[in-house]
Design a protein around this motif. Sequence first.
Motif, PDB file in Angstrom:
ATOM      1  N   THR A 135     -28.332   2.010  68.682  1.00  0.00           N
ATOM      2  CA  THR A 135     -29.437   2.814  69.183  1.00  0.00           C
ATOM      3  C   THR A 135     -30.044   2.073  70.375  1.00  0.00           C
ATOM      4  O   THR A 135     -30.459   0.925  70.245  1.00  0.00           O
ATOM      5  N   ALA A 190     -35.363   4.470  72.497  1.00  0.00           N
ATOM      6  CA  ALA A 190     -34.923   5.764  71.985  1.00  0.00           C
ATOM      7  C   ALA A 190     -36.049   6.411  71.189  1.00  0.00           C
ATOM      8  O   ALA A 190     -36.857   5.735  70.551  1.00  0.00           O
ATOM      9  N   SER A 191     -36.095   7.707  71.243  1.00  0.00           N
ATOM     10  CA  SER A 191     -37.151   8.433  70.528  1.00  0.00           C
ATOM     11  C   SER A 191     -36.931   8.335  69.023  1.00  0.00           C
ATOM     12  O   SER A 191     -35.842   7.991  68.554  1.00  0.00           O
ATOM     13  N   GLU A 221     -36.734  10.741  66.960  1.00  0.00           N
ATOM     14  CA  GLU A 221     -35.748  11.748  66.555  1.00  0.00           C
ATOM     15  C   GLU A 221     -34.328  11.216  66.774  1.00  0.00           C
ATOM     16  O   GLU A 221     -33.456  11.389  65.928  1.00  0.00           O
ATOM     17  N   TYR A 222     -34.100  10.547  67.891  1.00  0.00           N
ATOM     18  CA  TYR A 222     -32.789   9.967  68.186  1.00  0.00           C
ATOM     19  C   TYR A 222     -32.436   8.905  67.135  1.00  0.00           C
ATOM     20  O   TYR A 222     -31.315   8.877  66.623  1.00  0.00           O
ATOM     21  N   ARG A 223     -33.405   8.050  66.800  1.00  0.00           N
ATOM     22  CA  ARG A 223     -33.165   7.023  65.784  1.00  0.00           C
ATOM     23  C   ARG A 223     -32.884   7.645  64.430  1.00  0.00           C
ATOM     24  O   ARG A 223     -32.019   7.177  63.688  1.00  0.00           O
ATOM     25  N   LEU A 260     -31.556  10.620  63.883  1.00  0.00           N
ATOM     26  CA  LEU A 260     -30.205  11.178  63.953  1.00  0.00           C
ATOM     27  C   LEU A 260     -29.144  10.083  63.849  1.00  0.00           C
ATOM     28  O   LEU A 260     -28.133  10.243  63.157  1.00  0.00           O
ATOM     29  N   ALA A 261     -29.349   8.967  64.534  1.00  0.00           N
ATOM     30  CA  ALA A 261     -28.393   7.862  64.481  1.00  0.00           C
ATOM     31  C   ALA A 261     -28.293   7.302  63.070  1.00  0.00           C
ATOM     32  O   ALA A 261     -27.207   6.977  62.587  1.00  0.00           O
TER      33      ALA A 261
END
Length: 122
Positions: A44, A48-49, A51-53, A55-56
Amino acid sequence: MTTPGNNSDIVSMAKELLMLRGAEQRRLDLLSKYVRGKHRPVYTPKGASSEYRWLAKHSHHNFLPLVVSVISQNLHVDGYRPTGATAVETASSAQDNPVWDAFRANRMISRQHGIHRSVLSV
C-alpha cells in the motif's frame, strides 16, 4: 574431482555448497510462511486513502494452501506393483507381497493423506 589430500579444494567446495543451501533455505522459508498464512501484506503506497487500504487488506488471498490440499487429496497409494511387473502378475500376487504387507501393518493406508499433506507443505 578433488583428491582426499587436497583440503583447500574440499573446504572451498563446502563453503560454496553452504552458500547455495543458504539461498535455497531462504526460498523455502518464504514458501513455508505462505503455506501457513504468514505472508507479507499487500503493498500500500504512502498517503493512500482509507478506502484504498481497506480494499488492499481485504483483496489478498493466499491460494497456496488450496494447491497443497488439491495435490494431497489426489495422492493415494492403492496397491503395490514392483518394477517390471505386469497388471496380471500384480493382481495375482498383491496379497502376498511383503512390501504391501508392511505398508498395511503400519496402517499407512489410513495415515498416508496426512503424510502427503505434511510433505507437500514443509
